[in-house]
Design a protein around this motif. Structure first.
Motif, PDB file in Angstrom:
ATOM      1  N   GLY A 123     -16.377  -1.132   1.296  1.00 21.68           N
ATOM      2  CA  GLY A 123     -15.784  -1.137  -0.035  1.00 21.68           C
ATOM      3  C   GLY A 123     -15.402   0.251  -0.539  1.00 21.68           C
TER       4      GLY A 123
ATOM      5  N   ILE B  94       0.813  -1.205   0.000  1.00 20.55           N
ATOM      6  CA  ILE B  94       0.000   0.000   0.000  1.00 20.55           C
ATOM      7  C   ILE B  94       0.855   1.267   0.000  1.00 20.55           C
TER       8      ILE B  94
ATOM      9  N   TYR C 276     -12.519   1.786   1.414  1.00 16.64           N
ATOM     10  CA  TYR C 276     -11.220   1.218   1.054  1.00 16.64           C
ATOM     11  C   TYR C 276     -10.723   1.801  -0.259  1.00 16.64           C
ATOM     12  N   LEU C 277     -11.622   1.854  -1.229  1.00 20.29           N
ATOM     13  CA  LEU C 277     -11.263   2.395  -2.530  1.00 20.29           C
ATOM     14  C   LEU C 277     -10.775   3.834  -2.384  1.00 20.29           C
TER      15      LEU C 277
ATOM     16  N   LEU D  73      -7.310  -3.572   4.959  1.00 21.13           N
ATOM     17  CA  LEU D  73      -6.812  -4.789   4.316  1.00 21.13           C
ATOM     18  C   LEU D  73      -6.541  -5.878   5.356  1.00 21.13           C
TER      19      LEU D  73
ATOM     20  N   LEU E 140      -7.352   3.992  -0.793  1.00 21.37           N
ATOM     21  CA  LEU E 140      -6.311   3.646  -1.755  1.00 21.37           C
ATOM     22  C   LEU E 140      -6.039   4.812  -2.687  1.00 21.37           C
ATOM     23  N   ARG E 141      -7.109   5.421  -3.172  1.00 15.89           N
ATOM     24  CA  ARG E 141      -6.957   6.501  -4.136  1.00 15.89           C
ATOM     25  C   ARG E 141      -6.256   7.700  -3.515  1.00 15.89           C
TER      26      ARG E 141
ATOM     27  N   LEU F  12      -9.782  -7.294   6.702  1.00 24.35           N
ATOM     28  CA  LEU F  12     -10.428  -8.219   5.775  1.00 24.35           C
ATOM     29  C   LEU F  12      -9.704  -9.561   5.756  1.00 24.35           C
TER      30      LEU F  12
ATOM     31  N   VAL G  57     -16.135  -7.385   0.287  1.00 25.31           N
ATOM     32  CA  VAL G  57     -15.493  -6.439  -0.603  1.00 25.31           C
ATOM     33  C   VAL G  57     -16.216  -6.348  -1.938  1.00 25.31           C
ATOM     34  N   GLY G  58     -16.824  -7.493  -2.317  1.00 23.61           N
ATOM     35  CA  GLY G  58     -17.511  -7.520  -3.609  1.00 23.61           C
ATOM     36  C   GLY G  58     -18.552  -6.425  -3.701  1.00 23.61           C
TER      37      GLY G  58
ATOM     38  N   ALA H 283     -18.137  -3.494  -3.081  1.00 26.83           N
ATOM     39  CA  ALA H 283     -17.543  -2.190  -3.388  1.00 26.83           C
ATOM     40  C   ALA H 283     -18.199  -1.554  -4.613  1.00 26.83           C
ATOM     41  N   LEU H 284     -18.303  -2.353  -5.684  1.00 20.78           N
ATOM     42  CA  LEU H 284     -18.876  -1.800  -6.912  1.00 20.78           C
ATOM     43  C   LEU H 284     -20.343  -1.480  -6.743  1.00 20.78           C
TER      44      LEU H 284
ATOM     45  N   ILE I  33     -21.095   1.533  -4.692  1.00 17.18           N
ATOM     46  CA  ILE I  33     -20.919   2.799  -5.393  1.00 17.18           C
ATOM     47  C   ILE I  33     -22.200   3.168  -6.119  1.00 17.18           C
ATOM     48  N   ILE I  34     -22.782   2.163  -6.799  1.00 12.94           N
ATOM     49  CA  ILE I  34     -24.017   2.421  -7.527  1.00 12.94           C
ATOM     50  C   ILE I  34     -25.166   2.725  -6.591  1.00 12.94           C
TER      51      ILE I  34
END
Ligand SMILES: Nc1ncnc2c1ncn2[C@@H]1O[C@H](COP(=O)(O)OP(=O)(O)OP(=O)(O)O)[C@@H](O)[C@H]1O
Ligand SMILES: [Mg+2]
Lengths: 327, 349, 375
Positions: free
Chosen positions: A280, A27, A283-284, A299, A287-288, A302, A265-266, A268-269, A272-273
């Protein structure tokens, strides 16, 4: 048994230490630091930080320290329960993580339950009605379930639900319930918000497990002990549910170990929607923005979840199948 | 008992005694598979007198197991009964009922399975469910057919385990199958099937997977229990040596038909059908000149997908008569001078 | 003890094709494969998709990054039959002041004809041959910049059809290459681990255990986030491929190791060693061919997952980054319900993704059943 658990827990601790080290190293790999990212952001907005505050943050984050020192600062503080203060919100990291992790795990456990409740009966039906048209329909549906990206399903369900009835869009609660104490109305509101997420999260795993369940059950139904059970005069339902399913259920039990963190974690996507405050997106974001303390902590947590899940799966497996020896 | 009973011929031609436990008449079973129709049973007719042990022998694939399974209607799903009757008579006082009149999984059929007719399978390693204790699996049958009281069922399970010669039956009852040896598992299976005192026991090669010593022990046990309980047994095997040891009567099967049926003595000392004679020649015997080669039966079983005209054995038969054996199907006939010996062969008409 | 021949039979490996008197194993496999109709259809669909991908630049009428402020969110163009063959109506753009949305009206009095084999932007066919001929294009008089948008345009007025074709070049290859790499690594490491045993095996097993202690997706995300941002698209492509390969190999390595362990204890491996065959010879001649069908099946079944992974990473902004395109990048435009309701054609890249992944799943399933009918 106790011995086994103890040994596994010790092994888990060791693994977690290595995981934290390697994870932290990965990281912190990208050049630059959270300070750069944040200062860039502030400058873009036309503001700036006073020098003294920058210096304080430099100290706190140890931006200029060598890797090992940074790691030590992070891990020693974390072990004392101090996960630091998030740069972005000034909220304590622990609070942010635990709030969201709780929601994520709750959501994932619900999805896991859904997965089992759906894939076992459908898998059994499919196996006991092999080569009939419902079996073909189920098989085809499984392939679609495996192939459709979760977020697409989330979108479609959202659109359909919002067109058909007043489906609230996004979040976990409607605004009037956000800070209200728990009540029936709040629970209803909560379910209205999360059902899409649960279904979407569960679909892929359900499709996979149904297929595995079907294949395993077909194998088991060919075993001699199934004939024995029938020859005793048991009803077909007892033969299948008591004698066959129990022997075909291994992969579902094992799924507890791998599926739980994957689901956590799945989302995460999907989160967002559906704009849900779960782990999720956090974490994203970490990281960004190169918030390596926050990202590292998530991390490792998890990983811990994965290892605990695996241990639970092994224990459950030993309980389901007496042939599995715990030693 | 059956010796004193009067004998007569059934409609299908087989010799029957008045007190048969089971009488199978002209049973035909086809399998409808993706590759075509398999004619597994082509008119099987036989009977088992009460209290007797009938040996069923024949090459692999001739339909022995399917005959046994058909009696209990446990035929695999792809199989369909095309014709025939399975007449079962629970006791001499009761009338015979045709089991095939019941639906496969009907309550009537389930009441008979495990209670009146039981079955032991070839593979002791896999015939017990690995997820439940031996005791629980025996209790399951007892609870189903004998008593509703759990404690009593438990007690009976331990008793029956002791009866089949298990050392320390209490401990065995709480063991899982994988903790037992093959011989012990087969004893446990026997305990399970005998727990409800069945009228008929179908044993499908119960000792084939065991070593010789264990085999002898299991056979002794079965014989002993059979005498004690009075159960009739249909004993399916490849091994003619075992037949000599266990059985009162023998049916020889070839390609889904019974080709010869006689008492053990007649089969061994006066075999009629060329196939039976060849089967007997293929057993190794002590004292016979080593230089003499064991005879194996020439050729192989015809493809079950195809239908052979005439006697199904004529292609492999050393005494086949051209023009007769390859065109006309031999009927079942009673061998001259015998009451109980029947054969399906043109040589004896 | 079972003989070597029996154990070989049990290992269900493809038998040597020169077996006389029996149908060669591979022919049986082909025959079994053809029995599953869905898998055969899936194979054809994939072949078509890959063909479209290879000729993508030729088929795409416009550069995938060509902006066009006059065409933001243009719906797929209606093709009409004009005096000169197929064509499109003239279109005018005006702003809807209330909804703050561009609206387009067709003018049926003007028809611009579609021409075939027109010259357009430069590209390299198969990344080698320089060309500027495209399958089709719109012929407009000078001064008119109207385009033909088969699948509509995105918010920058870029042609979605061209973008999907370009995106397929990443999405259809990255996952595939990643799986090939990871399967290779997995079999090599698994074989080594099982064959040599001892400390090497131990080390590899610890490594696998470590990698598997990380949850998949977060680890992929962390690694992808660590990739340098300012590199060439091709370099980033390969870096992501390597990430996929570096994590994905562990499962297969364990399986192969198990197979090798079972195999190494076989009599004839010892026999071969006794007559002086080298380790390498044994590995390449006996072990690898034996495990090959299994390895191929595992690989086939892993491809859809890898494709999905690339898409997910790109969707999260950690994978392929704009201005490069992949299907995942295109999906970012379709992430809000408002956009999807207003401009449903933005979902066309998703449709392509679903079809590709579905086909790979069906194909993998068919191959597994064909190679390993009992597994
Ligand atoms: N499920 C099935 N589908 C199609 N054919 C079947 C099926 N089960 C059995 N058969 C066919 O039925 C015939 C008789 O089989 P059966 O098992 O009764 O033979 P067997 O005499 O018991 O042989 P073995 O001594 O090997 O046990 C065989 O030709 C077999 O091919
Ligand atoms: Mg059999």
């Amino acid at each position: 048994m106790l011995n086994f658990v103890l040994r596994r827990v010790v092994n888990m601790m060791v693994l977690l230490v290595v995981v934290s080290f390697v994870g932290f190293w990965i990281i912190q790999l990208p050049p630059g630091s959270i300070l750069d990212v944040q200062m860039q952001r502030l400058r873009a907005q036309g503001g700036n930080l006073p020098e003294s505050q920058i210096e304080a943050l430099r100290q706190r984050y140890g931006v200029d320290d060598p890797f090992l020192v940074q790691y030590w600062k992070w891990i020693s503080r974390s072990l004392q329960g101090d996960f630091g203060t998030s740069f972005q919100t000034d909220q304590s990291v622990a609070e942010r993580i635990f709030n969201r992790l709780g929601i994520s795990i709750g959501l994932s456990l619900t999805a896991l339950l859904f997965t089992w409740l759906v894939s076992i009966p459908i898998g059994v039906y499919s196996a006991t009605h092999r080569y009939t048209w419902p079996d073909y329909v189920i098989t085809l549906a499984q392939f679609f379930g495996l192939s459709i990206p979760g977020f697409l399903l989330a979108l479609v369900l959202l659109i359909v639900a919002s067109q058909l009835w007043d489906q609230p869009i996004g979040g976990l609660f409607s605004t009037q319930f956000a800070d209200a104490p728990w009540s029936i109305a709040k629970v209803v509101d909560f379910i209205q918000h999360i059902w899409i997420a649960v279904i979407v999260l569960a679909v892929g795993a359900t499709a996979g497990l149904t297929r595995v369940m079907r294949a395993n059950l077909l194998d088991v139904l060919n075993m001699q002990y199934i004939q024995t059970a029938r020859a005793k005069g048991l009803t077909e339902a007892v033969v299948i549910w008591k004698h066959a399913v129990r022997n075909a259920i291994h992969p579902l039990v094992m799924s507890l170990g791998t599926l739980l963190p994957a689901l956590v974690v799945g989302e995460a996507l999907i989160a967002i929607i559906l704009s849900m405050p779960t782990i999720g997106p956090l974490y994203l974001d970490a990281l960004r923005s190169q918030d390596m303390y926050l990202a590292g902590t998530i991390l490792v947590m998890l990983s811990a979840l994965l290892l605990i899940g695996n241990l639970l799966a092994d224990l459950l497996l030993a309980w389901v199948d007496p042939r599995v020896r715990l030693d | 008992m059956s010796d004193s009973a009067t004998t007569q011929r059934s409609a299908a031609g087989a010799i029957v005694t008045e007190d048969d436990v089971i009488r199978v008449e002209d049973l035909r079973l086809n399998f409808y598979t993706a590759l075509g129709v398999v004619r597994a049973l082509n008119g099987v007719t036989f009977n088992i007198p009460r209290g007797k042990v009938l040996g069923v022998v024949g090459e692999s694939g001739c339909g022995k197991s399917q005959t046994g399974l058909a009696i209990m209607q446990l035929t695999p799903a792809a199989g369909r009964y095309e014709a025939g009757q399975v007449l079962f008579r629970e006791s001499s006082e009761q009338p015979a009922v045709n089991l095939l009149q019941y639906e496969r999984n009907s309550a009537e059929m389930r009441e008979i399975r495990g209670n009146n007719i039981s079955m032991i399978f070839q593979e002791p390693m896999t015939s017990l469910n690995p997820c439940y204790t031996v005791g629980a699996q025996i209790e399951e049958a007892i609870l189903l057919h004998q008593t509703k009281d759990k404690a009593e069922a438990q007690q009976r399970a331990v008793e029956i385990l002791r009866k089949v010669g298990m050392p320390n039956p209490e401990r065995i009852a709480v063991s899982y199958p994988h903790q037992l040896s093959g011989g012990m598992r087969q004893r446990a299976m026997i305990a399970m099937v005998l727990s409800c005192n069945p009228t008929l026991l179908i044993a499908d090669e119960p000792t084939t997977a065991l070593d010789v010593t264990t085999e002898a022990q299991i056979l002794d046990l079965m014989r002993e229990l059979q005498r004690e309980i009075g159960t009739s047994i249909m004993f399916i095997t490849h091994n003619l040596g075992v037949v000599a040891q266990m059985c009162d009567e023998v049916a020889v099967m070839y390609l889904g038909r019974i080709v010869e049926r006689a008492t053990v003595e007649d089969i061994f000392y006066d075999p009629k059908h060329p196939y039976t004679i060849m089967l007997l020649r293929s057993i190794p015997r002590l004292g016979v000149n080593r230089a003499m080669r064991l005879e194996s039966i020439q050729g192989s079983v015809p493809d079950p997908y195809s239908q052979v005209t005439g006697c199904p054995f004529h292609e492999r038969c050393p005494s086949a008569m051209p023009g007769i054996c390859d065109t006309i199907m031999p009927e079942e006939i009673i061998v001259a001078g015998s009451q109980t010996h029947t054969v399906r062969c043109h040589l004896y008409t | 003890m079972a003989t070597v021949a029996e154990q070989l039979k049990q290992s269900r490996a493809p038998k040597k094709t020169e077996d006389v008197g029996s149908i060669p194993q591979w022919k049986l496999m082909v025959r079994r494969f053809r029995q599953s109709k869905l898998s055969v259809i899936a194979l054809f669909v994939l072949l078509i998709m890959y063909a479209l991908m290879i000729f993508g630049d030729f088929l795409a009428p416009y550069p995938h990054n060509e902006l066009d402020s006059n065409s933001a969110f243009v719906a797929p163009t209606k093709i009409v039959w004009g005096p000169q063959g197929p064509g499109v109506y003239g279109i005018t753009q005006q702003l809807n002041q209330e909804l703050l949305k561009w609206e387009y009206t067709e003018d049926p009095s003007i028809i611009y004809p579609i021409r075939f084999f027109v010259t357009g932007h430069e590209y390299r066919l198969f990344a080698i041959i320089p060309m500027n001929v495209h399958l089709f294009g719109l012929e407009t008089p000078p001064g008119v910049t109207q385009k033909v948008f088969l699948w509509g345009a995105d918010k920058e007025g870029r042609d979605l059809f061209s973008r999907v074709l370009k995106g397929s070049q990443v999405s259809l290859t990255l996952g595939f290459v990643g799986v090939v790499l990871s399967v290779t690594i997995g079999s090599l490491i698994g074989t080594t681990s099982g064959y040599f045993g001892g400390p090497i095996d131990n080390l590899i097993q610890r490594l696998i255990e470590l990698i598997r202690s990380f949850p998949d997706l977060p680890l992929y995300m962390a690694l992808a986030a660590a990739l340098p941002l300012d590199v060439d698209i091709l370099v980033r492509f390969f870096l992501i491929t390597i990430i996929i390969a570096l994590i994905g190999w562990t499962g297969l390595a364990r399986e192969v190791r198990g197979k090798v362990l079972a195999y190494a204890s076989l009599d004839y491996t010892n026999a071969a060693l006794a007559v002086g065959a080298s380790h390498w010879y044994i590995i390449t001649r006996h072990l690898v061919p034996n495990a090959m069908s299994h390895i191929i099946v595992v690989g086939m079944l892993a491809i859809p997952g890898a494709i999905g992974l690339e898409t997910a990473l790109s969707f999260l902004g950690l994978g392929i980054l704009p201005p490069a395109v992949s299907w995942g990048v295109l999906l970012r435009d379709a992430q809000t319900i408002q956009a999807v309701v207003a401009y449903p054609w933005l979902l066309l890249p998703v449709a392509c993704l679903v079809i590709a992944v579905l086909s790979f799943n069906l194909l993998g399933d068919g191959v597994r059943d064909a190679v390993d009918p009992y597994g």
